[in-house]
Structure formats: C-alpha cells, structure tokens
Scaffold this motif. Structure first.
Motif, PDB file in Angstrom:
ATOM      1  N   ILE A   1      35.558 -70.219 -66.049  1.00 39.60           N
ATOM      2  CA  ILE A   1      34.747 -70.516 -64.868  1.00 39.60           C
ATOM      3  C   ILE A   1      33.624 -69.492 -64.790  1.00 39.60           C
ATOM      4  O   ILE A   1      33.834 -68.297 -65.020  1.00 39.60           O
ATOM      5  N   LYS A   2      32.429 -69.961 -64.500  1.00 39.13           N
ATOM      6  CA  LYS A   2      31.260 -69.067 -64.444  1.00 39.13           C
ATOM      7  C   LYS A   2      31.519 -67.911 -63.487  1.00 39.13           C
ATOM      8  O   LYS A   2      32.112 -68.075 -62.419  1.00 39.13           O
TER       9      LYS A   2
ATOM     10  N   SER B   1      42.145 -74.652 -62.672  1.00 37.82           N
ATOM     11  CA  SER B   1      40.948 -74.474 -61.850  1.00 37.82           C
ATOM     12  C   SER B   1      41.289 -74.754 -60.390  1.00 37.82           C
ATOM     13  O   SER B   1      42.194 -75.553 -60.085  1.00 37.82           O
TER      14      SER B   1
ATOM     15  N   THR C   1      33.515 -77.290 -55.997  1.00 37.69           N
ATOM     16  CA  THR C   1      32.680 -77.479 -57.172  1.00 37.69           C
ATOM     17  C   THR C   1      32.590 -76.171 -57.948  1.00 37.69           C
ATOM     18  O   THR C   1      32.247 -75.123 -57.372  1.00 37.69           O
ATOM     19  N   VAL C   2      32.916 -76.214 -59.225  1.00 34.54           N
ATOM     20  CA  VAL C   2      32.864 -75.015 -60.055  1.00 34.54           C
ATOM     21  C   VAL C   2      32.054 -75.325 -61.313  1.00 34.54           C
ATOM     22  O   VAL C   2      31.898 -76.492 -61.715  1.00 34.54           O
ATOM     23  N   SER C   3      31.549 -74.282 -61.940  1.00 36.91           N
ATOM     24  CA  SER C   3      30.810 -74.406 -63.200  1.00 36.91           C
ATOM     25  C   SER C   3      31.684 -73.880 -64.330  1.00 36.91           C
ATOM     26  O   SER C   3      32.089 -72.711 -64.317  1.00 36.91           O
TER      27      SER C   3
ATOM     28  N   VAL D   1      32.087 -72.892 -68.235  1.00 38.33           N
ATOM     29  CA  VAL D   1      31.250 -72.440 -69.348  1.00 38.33           C
ATOM     30  C   VAL D   1      32.032 -72.585 -70.648  1.00 38.33           C
ATOM     31  O   VAL D   1      33.182 -72.142 -70.751  1.00 38.33           O
TER      32      VAL D   1
ATOM     33  N   ILE E   1      27.247 -75.462 -69.979  1.00 37.02           N
ATOM     34  CA  ILE E   1      27.781 -75.280 -68.622  1.00 37.02           C
ATOM     35  C   ILE E   1      27.917 -76.652 -67.985  1.00 37.02           C
ATOM     36  O   ILE E   1      26.959 -77.425 -67.949  1.00 37.02           O
ATOM     37  N   ARG E   2      29.106 -76.953 -67.479  1.00 39.77           N
ATOM     38  CA  ARG E   2      29.348 -78.265 -66.868  1.00 39.77           C
ATOM     39  C   ARG E   2      29.882 -78.051 -65.444  1.00 39.77           C
ATOM     40  O   ARG E   2      30.902 -77.395 -65.250  1.00 39.77           O
ATOM     41  N   LYS E   3      29.141 -78.608 -64.451  1.00 37.91           N
ATOM     42  CA  LYS E   3      29.589 -78.536 -63.062  1.00 37.91           C
ATOM     43  C   LYS E   3      30.554 -79.682 -62.785  1.00 37.91           C
ATOM     44  O   LYS E   3      30.271 -80.839 -63.108  1.00 37.91           O
TER      45      LYS E   3
END
Length: 818
Positions: free
Chosen positions: A47-48, A66, A71-73, A75, A85-87
């Motif tokens: 996670i970013k 998670s 909402t998380v990004s 990496v 990077i995917r949200k």
C-alpha cells in the motif's frame, strides 16, 4: 521395512499442523505478468506510503491484506520494470482480484544492470534458457546448456551427465520444484542413457552453482542444478519432431484461475547417431517419457501441487563387426572384430510427488512434500567376439599403404551379464521461509526410507591364441567375474537452517548468508554437520564490480553404489565423503560496442577426505567401496556473456583445473624389490583446460533467420588399465574437440495476429537444421582393452583400442506452437 516407515511417520507428525481452510479475508489477490504474459516473481506489492507488504511467488501470484471500506493505492514495483499504482476500493469481507502487467524500464542500461542483480546471487547463477531450443545438441536437454558453463565438463554428447570441478557424475545435485532427482544406477554408456528427467518444454527457471552453495542444497560435494517448472497463465502448447524423436506439451489454466496443468510427452531414438559408430550392427534404442505438473489453489493461503513422471528406456543392440585403426604413423594398428549375440537393457523410472503450500501470512511460507521414486533396471547381454590385431603398412608410397601386413594377435572374448537392480526411495520433506525486514530465513527437515535389491551376475572370458587369460598353465580362468546379491533398507534424516541478512550502505548492498546442514544415515550410524557461509558485496550503481566469498563443508553420505565393492559385496563400515570449499568470485558489468556484457571470474579450492576411489569408463562409475583416499581440486573459472551480436546473447567460458587424490598406504614393489609410494595421482575427471563457446547470429535484415554455434574443447582425461590395483598407472585420452552448428527460421505472429505462413490456430513455427560434429572429430569415450599372448613365456601384451563417439550427422527439426 515397516518399522522404519512407522518411525518416519511418527517423526513427522509434529510437522503437519491442522490447517483451517477458512473463507478468504479482506484484501487484494491476483497475478503480475510481463508484456508477453509471463509471470514475474519477486514483485514488491504494498500500500502506498507503507513499505510493509508482500512479494509475488514464482508463478507471479500474490495476496495482500488491505483495509476495507476505504480507497487505497496499491504499488507494484520490481527492479527493471516501471512501477504501477492501482487505486482500489474494497468492500468488507471482499477479496478483489487483479491482473497487473509490468513493462520494462525505458533505459536499457538500467535493464541490463538489474537483470544481473536479480539473477546472480553469489555462487548461484541464473541460466538463460531463452534460446535452449535453438542450441544444436543431440540430446536437446537442459544439461546441454549447463555443459557450456565454466567449471563444467563432459566428454560425451550422448549423455546428459557432467562433472564439475573435478567431481564425478554422482556428486551433482538436481532439483525440480524442490524435489531431489535421482538417475539410473546401472547405465554404463551414453548409448543406453535415454532421456534426462528434465523436460525442457516445461522449464521456466534454471539456476546452477558449481560450488559454495547454500545449506538448503545438500549432501553432494560438487554442484547443484535447481529447476523450476512453469505455472501456466494461459492455454498453449508445442509439438516438435526431428530425425532423433518427437515431443509435445500442453498447458493451461481454469477460468477461475485456481487449477493449472502442465504436461509433456517425449520420444527419442538415437539410432540415427549410433550408426556412425565404428561398431556396425543393429541399434534399436527406444526412450519414452511422460510428465505432468498439476496445481490447485484452494484459497489465498493454501495451494496443492502434484508432479508425476514415467520414463521407459529400452536399448537393444545386435553387433555385427568392427574395424578400428589406431596408434601413430610409426606404429599403426588395426583391430578387426566379428560378433555374435546381443544386448537387451531396460531402465524404467517412476516419480510421484505431492506438495502442500501454506502461506500463514504474507512474509511466511511453508511447504510439505511427499515423494516416491522407483527404478527398475535390467541389463542382459551375451556377446561373443572374434578379433584379429594387425600391424598396418606405414611406408608412404607403398601400394599396400594402410593395409594389414602382419598379424599381432588373434583371440576371442565372451561377455555375459544378467544384472538387475530395484531401488525405491520414499521421502517426506518440510520447508519453511520467513522474510522479515532485512532477513531471509529458511529451514527444512527431510526423512527418507530407501530400499535397494541388487543382483549381479557378470563375467568375461578372454582367449588369446588358445590361451585363457589370465594364463596359469593349469586351469581355465575367467578374466573378470562378479556374482553377488544384496539388499539394503536404510533410512536417513536431514535438515538445515539458514539466514540471509541484507544491509544497504550508501550505494552498496551487503549480504551475509550462513547456516548449517546435518545428515544422519542409519546404515553407517553416522551423523555429519555441514556449516556454510556466503558473503556478497553488490554495488547498485551501473557498470561496477560485485564480489562474493563462500566457504563451507559439503558431506556426501553414500546412496548405494559407493558402498559396493568391485566384487559386489557391501561395505558395512562405509562413511560419508567429506569436502570443504573456498570460493572467491567477482562480476563486472560493462558496455562494449554500445552493448551490455557481463564478465565473471571464480577461483576455488576444494579439500577432500574420506574419499572413495573409483574407476570411470564411458559414463559408468565403479567404486572400490572403501574410504581410503584424500585429495584436492583447485582452479579458475572465467566467463564472458553479452551481446556479441546486437539483440542476442552469446558467451564463452574458460576453466583451468587440477584434481588429484592420494590413496592412503598404497605402494608397489619394482623388479629390484624396491618399495615405492606413488603419492598423489590425477582423479578420473582431472582436466587442465576446458573451453566452451555458444555464439548466435542472424541476418541483419531478417532476425528470424538465426545461426547458433556450440564449440567444446577439453584436455584428455586420465585412463587406467583394468584389473589392476595400481592407481598411479595411467595415460591421457586425446583432447575432446567438437563443433555443432545450427540454423533456424522462425515464423511468429505479429501483435495484430498477422502472418501469412501461419494458420489462425498456430502462434509460432520454427524450422531448424543442425550439423552435429561439424568437422567429424574422432573423440574417444573409452577404451576396449585387447590382450595377446605373444612370446614363449606366455606373457600378455595389452592394447588400448579407442571407442570413438558419434561422427558427423545432419538433423532436421520442426517446432510448432499453438
């Protein structure tokens, strides 16, 4: 046997905890692929703004816990690839599935630098198998590629076996998916050997170490070859055919991505090659192999894996006649032999393995492997030969130049064998891995039950000019005789623990890897421990040097052959052979002609004691069955690898080595009654120089037309006469020299799927033409020893007649991918 098995199961009960197959927790799972659809291992997923995360496995798959309702990004990053990077938004109690594609870094210099960093880990080297199928080789095996590496030597193109740094074939470890592989025991020549268990169509990764390897690889003194089979990510397959055989493989994955299958079949008949040998006759070899790998993912924490292999090898030979000329210009001799009889051999091996993979949390993995291996080997022959040994006319310009002008000796021989060996090895293995910050901790324990039932019925009768050899004037003696029946049912317990600590200091990465391995064998009641240590220094900047230093103990308890005396009896006091290694090496990455290159060098020393001396003939190893020697091996290995031609890899390797051993207390008395102690003598695999070269090229305007050249040169091996206790008596074979040349044309669909040559169901096609032994060199595999009684005292004369390997042959090959 049953008591041993009960003990094994009782010892392993604590290793199998109760695993609850619960519902998947909240998180993200999926697979990471490259642009060509191949899985990428060791991708960091996190996670970013939070570096704690997980890494992808060998199949590119991952699971990352998670938080839900937010909402998380995520990496995805790996050295040599652009990060992604995917949200995402995850519902409570939901596992979101992703398929991520990573693209290579734009800067080509960085790509090359990272490739060597990821693949070269101290003494364990990643082997590039991308162009394996274009390598011109009679066997088409992964081992053919290994033979071109520094420190590796082989003087038989029909065999997949090789020696490493002065060791013999039995000193090499081979693993497939963490499963130890065993080879047939009775094979005596490359003609009989058949297919290697490693199926090139199924292989994804190959790693090799010529010495100084980690504790997790155990119980051999020379090398380790670590093979990983592919985990399919889509449906595809290949079919190939040549003058030497055919292969086919298919792979695929279920719609829910939980089940994968990988299967291959192979057929080989090398009679086309064997017909170039000096012994004429009917060669009927038939080698078949079926292999499959099945995986099933129960949930994000538990997956199952099954590996199966059946290998059926048949060899039938009816010799007719032989003519071999040998000697020198001043002393030219010819041997003529006429045969009766035949040889019929069978080597059947079966392997089954079941694996449970368990991931209790992202940084920990556990694995349980149950394996069963079985071999049934039968060797039957009755071959009667009548020979004549003649001197040849050596006078240049003579009308009879090269013809026989005088008979040196006549005689006959009768070789008989009814040998049968059944071997069964059952094992249970537990492996663990824990990857906290800056550490990489691994451990494991294995218990094995072994069974060998061996029956030897083998003898040789030789006659020269009416005298049975050896001659005593009274009785008819056999030249050689072995009659024995043995059964062994030992068990062994092995284990290891190792850790790797990593430090990042400025622009330098330092790694220290250490651990210990132990082995207990019930037959000898011997417990041995092998501590090992590896230090690496790897600057992270481009075009820099990297260094490694390894030291450790390497013990090799006998399996079965090592404990057997030449007369067939078993030595109850046999012990493990022991060796200690010191290896120092360096890597240098640089650019020449604006292309990347890697230069590697390793210097090593191996001290060996408790050695079991042996005699080597072709690929057959006959041990003396006693720990009566000590020895050493030292040398230098060099390799340069890179794009000698832009876009394709080539490499050259050069090795210098000396290996010797000294039998404790050996001596001989000369004709004057003086006692001599010969001291050290060359080991049977001692070679001063070994050179390998693999070169690729293509047409500048059409890279689909390729040329692949493989060149081998090795100085001669020491050879000793049979039926002698003198280890110091030897001469050298001629140098092994061979060049194989291959041409290929590839037809590949473009990204849009267009190619006029290919149908819509075919994704690729290759047509190849190989020329084996391009210059027709007469390489020697072994010697046939001929005796003659040539004086009034009936004293025997010895002649070593060379057995040559295969001659020049042209092979055509077709490969279709769908």
């Amino acid at each position: 046997m049953s008591a041993h098995i009960r003990l094994i199961w009782f010892s392993l009960l604590w290793l199998f905890p109760v695993i609850g197959f619960s519902q998947g927790k909240t998180g993200v799972s999926g697979v990471v692929l490259d642009k060509e659809g191949h899985p990428i291992p060791n991708v960091h997923v996190h996670i970013k703004n939070n570096r704690e995360g997980t890494i992808t496995g060998k199949n590119g798959r991952f699971f990352l816990p998670s938080p839900s309702g937010d909402t998380v990004s995520i990496v995805f990053s790996s050295v040599g690839f652009k990060p992604v990077i995917r949200k995402i938004f995850i519902q409570p109690q939901e596992t979101l599935k992703l398929s991520i594609i990573l693209y290579s870094s734009v800067n080509p210099i960085k790509e090359v630098e990272i490739q060597t960093t990821r693949h070269e880990e101290g003494t364990m080297r990643k082997v590039n198998i991308k162009d394996l199928h274009t390598l011109p080789t009679p066997t088409g095996s992964v081992e053919s590629l290994i033979k071109t590496l520094p420190g590796v030597s082989s003087q038989n193109e029909l065999s997949s076996q090789y020696s490493v740094r002065g060791g013999n074939f039995d000193e090499n470890l081979v693993y497939i998916n963490d499963i130890e592989i065993y080879r047939p025991f009775l094979v005596r020549s490359g003609q009989q050997e058949g297919l290697s268990i490693i199926n090139p169509d199924l292989v994804e990764n190959v790693s090799f170490s010529a010495g100084g390897f980690a504790p997790r690889y155990g119980d051999r003194m020379s090398s380790v070859l670590d093979i990983s089979y592919r985990t399919p990510v889509s449906f595809k397959g290949t079919v190939s055919a040549s003058l030497l055989g055919a292969t086919a493989h298919v792979e695929g994955i279920s719609k829910d991505c939980k089940f994968t299958y990988l299967a291959g079949v192979r057929y080989k008949s090398n009679s086309y090659l064997l017909n170039t040998l000096e012994t004429e006759g009917e060669y009927s070899p038939r080698f078949e192999d079926m292999q499959t790998l099945l995986t099933y993912k129960i949930n994000e924490k538990v997956s199952l894996e099954g590996l199966g292999n059946i290998s059926l090898n048949r060899y039938r030979f009816i010799p007719a006649s032989r003519k071999t000329s040998f000697g020198t210009v001043q002393d030219a001799i010819a041997l003529y032999v006429y045969y009766e009889g035949q040889e019929k051999d069978a080597f059947d091996t079966y392997l089954g393995a079941f694996t449970v993979n368990y991931y209790p949390f992202p940084k920990m993995r556990m694995k349980w492997i149950a394996t069963a291996f079985s071999t049934l080997e039968v060797e039957n022959y009755d071959i009667h030969g009548y020979y004549s040994l003649n001197a040849l006319d050596k006078q240049l310009g003579s009308e009879t130049f090269g013809d026989s002008i005088m008979n040196i000796g006549i005689g006959s021989f009768l070789n008989h064998a009814r040998n049968r060996l059944r071997g069964n090895i059952y094992s249970l293995k537990y492996l663990g891995l824990y990857n906290p910050r800056h550490h990489y901790l691994q451990w494991g324990i294995t218990v094995k039950a072994e069974q060998f039932i061996d029956r030897l019925r083998e003898w040789t009768l030789r006659d020269s000019a009416g005298y049975s050899l050896p001659y005593d004037g009274k009785t008819v003696n056999l030249f050689h005789s072995t009659v024995a029946s043995n059964q062994m049912n030992p068990w062994r317990l092995t284990g290891f623990i190792e850790d790797q600590r990593t430090w990042h200091i400025d622009s330098v990465v330092l790694q220290l890897q250490g651990g210990v391995r132990f082995n207990y064998w019930s037959f000898s009641r011997q417990l041995v421990a092998s501590p090992r240590l590896l230090f690496t220094c790897r600057p992270t900047r481009r075009s820099v040097w990297a260094y490694h230093l390894a030291a450790g103990m390497y013990d090799q308890p006998p399996l079965y052959k090592e404990a057997r005396h030449p007369d067939g009896s078993i030595n109850p006091d046999i012990k493990a052979q022991r060796s200690w290694h010191i290896v120092a090496g360096t890597d240098y990455r640089f650019r020449a002609w604006n292309r990347p290159f890697l230069w590697t060098a390793e210097v090593y020393y191996k001290g060996m004691y408790n050695l079991i001396p042996y005699f080597l003939e072709n690929v057959r190893i006959d041990y003396v069955g006693e720990n009566i020697a000590q020895g050493s091996a030292y040398g230098l290995d060099l390799k340069i690898n890179g794009e000698f031609v832009k876009g394709v890899d080539s490499w050259a390797s050069l090795s210098f080595m000396h290996a010797c051993e000294d039998v404790t207390g050996d001596s001989f008395t000369d004709h004057d009654g003086h006692i001599h102690f010969p001291g050290c003598y060359p080991r049977p695999t001692d070679q001063l120089i070994n050179f390998g070269f693999s070169f690729q090229d293509y047409f500048p305007n059409n890279p689909s037309f390729r040329m692949h050249l493989a060149l081998f040169y090795s100085t001669g091996l020491p050879v000793r006469p049979p039926n002698t206790d003198r280890y110091d008596l030897f001469f050298r074979m001629p140098a092994y020299q061979r060049v194989d040349l291959g041409f290929s044309k590839d037809f590949v669909k473009t990204k849009t799927g267009e190619n006029e040559t290919l149908s819509k169901h075919i994704r690729s096609m290759r047509i190849g033409l190989d020329i084996f032994n391009l210059f027709g060199n007469n390489n020697v595999s072994s010697y046939m020893w001929v005796n003659t009684v040539n004086n009034l005292s009936h004293e025997t004369g010895w002649y070593a007649v060379p057995n040559y390997l295969t001659g020049r042959r042209v092979n055509i090959k077709f490969v279709i991918g769908f």
